[in-house]
Design a protein around this motif. Structure first.
Motif, mmCIF file in Angstrom:
data_model
loop_
_atom_site.group_PDB
_atom_site.id
_atom_site.type_symbol
_atom_site.label_atom_id
_atom_site.label_comp_id
_atom_site.label_asym_id
_atom_site.label_seq_id
_atom_site.Cartn_x
_atom_site.Cartn_y
_atom_site.Cartn_z
ATOM 1 N N ARG A 181 0.758 -1.117 0.086
ATOM 2 C CA ARG A 181 -0.058 0.084 -0.045
ATOM 3 C C ARG A 181 0.947 1.244 -0.117
ATOM 4 N NH1 ARG A 181 -4.724 -1.800 4.429
ATOM 5 N NH2 ARG A 181 -5.220 -3.710 3.234
ATOM 6 N N PRO A 182 0.839 1.975 -0.928
ATOM 7 C CA PRO A 182 1.717 3.189 -1.183
ATOM 8 C C PRO A 182 1.885 4.165 -0.049
ATOM 9 C CG PRO A 182 0.362 3.044 -3.190
ATOM 10 C CD PRO A 182 -0.307 2.096 -2.187
ATOM 11 N N LYS A 183 0.724 4.271 0.812
ATOM 12 C CA LYS A 183 0.945 5.061 1.954
ATOM 13 C C LYS A 183 1.067 4.367 3.249
ATOM 14 C CE LYS A 183 -2.484 8.515 -0.056
ATOM 15 N NZ LYS A 183 -3.644 9.203 -0.076
ATOM 16 N N LYS A 184 1.396 3.069 3.044
ATOM 17 C CA LYS A 184 1.744 2.396 4.090
ATOM 18 C C LYS A 184 3.320 1.944 4.195
ATOM 19 C CE LYS A 184 -2.432 1.815 5.878
ATOM 20 N NZ LYS A 184 -2.856 2.629 7.298
ATOM 21 N N LYS A 185 3.964 1.461 5.233
ATOM 22 C CA LYS A 185 5.134 0.837 5.410
ATOM 23 C C LYS A 185 5.303 -0.227 4.132
ATOM 24 C CE LYS A 185 5.774 1.779 10.325
ATOM 25 N NZ LYS A 185 6.205 0.899 11.515
ATOM 26 N N LYS A 186 6.476 0.118 3.175
ATOM 27 C CA LYS A 186 6.692 -0.781 2.079
ATOM 28 C C LYS A 186 6.928 -2.226 2.623
ATOM 29 C CE LYS A 186 7.764 2.733 -1.170
ATOM 30 N NZ LYS A 186 8.472 3.353 -2.260
ATOM 31 N N GLU A 187 7.580 -2.301 3.840
ATOM 32 C CA GLU A 187 7.920 -3.545 4.079
ATOM 33 C C GLU A 187 6.878 -4.726 4.463
ATOM 34 O OE1 GLU A 187 8.810 -0.940 5.975
ATOM 35 O OE2 GLU A 187 10.909 -0.586 5.077
#
Length: 557
Positions: free
Chosen positions: A121-127
């Motif tokens: 999710r672009p607005k979330k943590k990419k990990e």
């Protein structure tokens, strides 16, 4: 509001994709709640995005398996395999906005490897991963096009049907659509010339059957709704444009305009002809019926039934509207607004009819070419797909065959066709080399099934009855040149330039489409105007015709 545009590249390549979801998160509330996922394919365009495809929704599943889909490569990445493509997965909500589960970006090269991609999710943590998407199936292939079939050896058979009903008015009336005594061709003769120049290059042997309908034949004093206009039931075929015009002009000595206007018998005959030709991986033949009419039709129900039956056969129909009448009935036969459905509820398998109002293109021959060929390639491809028939391999000659090739050239260089120019008292030899193909073999068929070698048996038995089902090809073509366009607009005749006649004698027929014939079209120039009789006069030094040359011949009686 900002509108962003991108020109898509032409490409025949397509992608076959099948996706599956793995351990998607629960997006609904409740003890036994799951998700209702679907995915979108999105192309990056400049600084924006373009939605290319949206899948079906899989209800209540965390491990969905979506149906396979085929998409154009140009739609996905505009042919640039290094451009990232976005795959976005949503949870469908019955109330409110759909929830984003996650997305990933991948290039074609990465997709080819069949990897599993983590949803982010672009607005979330990419990990953090919100499940995975696996491309279970993926392949890029080139879809066969109309010209692939033509160059592979598919034969295209053109046939004409001409309206001789009384609504066209008496041929001696200057306002008649069949008026033959003016300085220019009648509207029907003009239509024949313009349409034949577009379609005839695809017909290898130039042997074209031409039929009429709605006339009272002098030989029987009865109205016929399907008769060969050369009045030779054993061989209704004529050779090329000259043959069609000769037969058309001579036909008025043997008939009177009458009525009513029935299409069904001509349609059933065309269905029998198309049904007698094979369309397999080894032998391919596709028919194109051209109906020239002034817009009135009195057997609409039967005509629709015939067209619905013909949709399963290798044939397309081009209806050309001549004159200024109301062509609303013809638009009904054209299935652009939905598939035709007969009175008994039967629906056509595909759209096979294209209606072309000739008056719309009176000053635009290029547009006429596009319009006439707009749907034929698509219709032919649809038929081939339903039959699961691929283009035949294009035959090539090996270097060791050079002696055989030279022998064939020597044998065929002396085989020329003598063609008489319509309206001229002098005969001009137009030298065309005959194709190298062998004679066609036609199977023996029952009298009620059309046999091109013996059509008289068909006419003796009559066409199939309406309740019977008949037995079981935008212009990618070269556009006609401006000089030839002027020829069409004015109704003038043409003759090849002298230097090009020499090139014709050396011209070899190709086993693919007649590109040479199209090239010949682009070499012609305007010559003497059309006339009914009399010797061919010489033009003045400034190119203008001699005095009195445009004076029409008087009508008989």
């Amino acid at each position: 509001m900002i509108i962003m545009c991108e020109e898509l590249k032409e490409s025949n390549y397509k992608c076959y994709i099948k996706l599956s979801g793995i351990k998607l998160p629960k997006m609904d509330f409740g003890l036994f709640a799951k998700s209702d996922p679907y995915f979108q394919v999105i192309r990056k365009s400049g600084g924006g995005e373009v939605k290319v495809y949206q899948s079906e929704t899989i209800s209540k599943s965390l491990n969905p398996r979506w149906k396979a889909v085929t998409l154009r490569l140009a739609d996905m990445c505009n042919g640039d395999e290094n451009r990232p493509i976005i795959f976005r997965v949503y949870d469908q909500d019955k109330v409110g906005k759909d929830d984003l589960i996650g997305e990933f970006e991948a290039k074609i090269a990465e997709i080819k490897q069949g990897m599993q991609f983590h949803l982010r999710r672009p607005k979330k943590k990419k990990e953090k991963s919100y499940g995975q998407i696996e491309l279970t199936e993926f392949k890029i292939f080139r879809e066969a096009q109309f010209l692939d079939y033509v160059t592979g050896g598919m034969s295209v058979n053109v046939m004409f049907a001409i309206d001789y009903t009384g609504s066209n008015r008496n041929p001696t009336d200057p306002y008649s659509l069949h008026y033959r005594f003016g300085s220019r061709p009648s509207p029907y003769a003009d239509a024949i010339m313009r349409i034949t120049q577009i379609l005839a290059p695809y017909d290898k042997d130039q042997s074209i059957p031409v039929y009429g309908f709605g006339a009272r034949l002098k030989s029987t004093n009865r109205v016929s709704h399907c008769f060969p206009i050369n009045f030779n039931s054993n061989d209704p075929n004529v050779h090329g444009l000259e043959g069609i015009l000769n037969a058309y002009n001579n036909s008025f000595n043997h008939l009177l305009l009458s009525g009513p206007t029935y299409f069904s018998e001509v349609l059933q005959l065309a269905a029998a002809i198309a049904g007698s030709h094979a369309f397999t991986n080894n032998s391919q033949s596709y028919s194109v019926l051209v109906i020239l009419t002034d817009g009135v039709i009195d057997d609409m129900r039967q005509a629709i039934q015939s067209i619905v039956n013909m949709a399963s056969l290798p044939i397309s129909i081009v209806i050309v509207g001549v004159g200024d009448a109301d062509f609303e009935a013809m638009n009904r036969l054209d299935g652009d607004d939905g598939m035709l459905k007969s009175s008994n509820g039967q629906t056509a398998q595909r759209d096979i009819v294209q209606f072309v109002p000739l008056r719309k293109f009176s000053s635009n021959p290029y547009g006429l070419t596009d319009e006439v060929l707009a749907e034929i390639p698509t219709q032919m491809i649809q038929f081939a797909k339903r039959k699961k028939v691929s283009p035949m391999e294009r035959k090539t000659r090996q270097w060791e065959d050079v002696d055989a090739i030279e022998a064939e050239i020597d044998d065929h260089q002396t085989q020329f066709v003598s063609q008489q120019k319509v309206g001229y008292n002098t005969t001009e030899l137009k030298q065309y080399q005959k194709p190298l193909s062998s004679q066609n073999t036609v199977p023996i068929v029952t009298p009620n099934v059309y046999n091109r070698a013996s059509p008289s048996a068909y006419h003796a038995a009559g066409p199939p009855q309406l309740h019977q089902s008949p037995s079981p090809w935008f212009a990618q073509a070269a556009a006609i040149s401006q000089p030839l366009a002027s020829t069409f607009q004015s109704g003038y005749q043409y003759q090849p330039q002298p230097q090009y006649q020499q090139q014709q004698q050396q011209q070899q027929w190709n086993e693919g489409p007649s590109h040479q014939v199209i090239a010949q079209m682009q070499q012609v120039h305007i010559s003497q105007p059309y006339q009914q009789s009399g010797p061919v006069p010489q033009h003045n030094a400034d190119g203008s015709p001699p005095p009195g040359y445009f004076q029409p011949s008087p009508p008989p009686g």
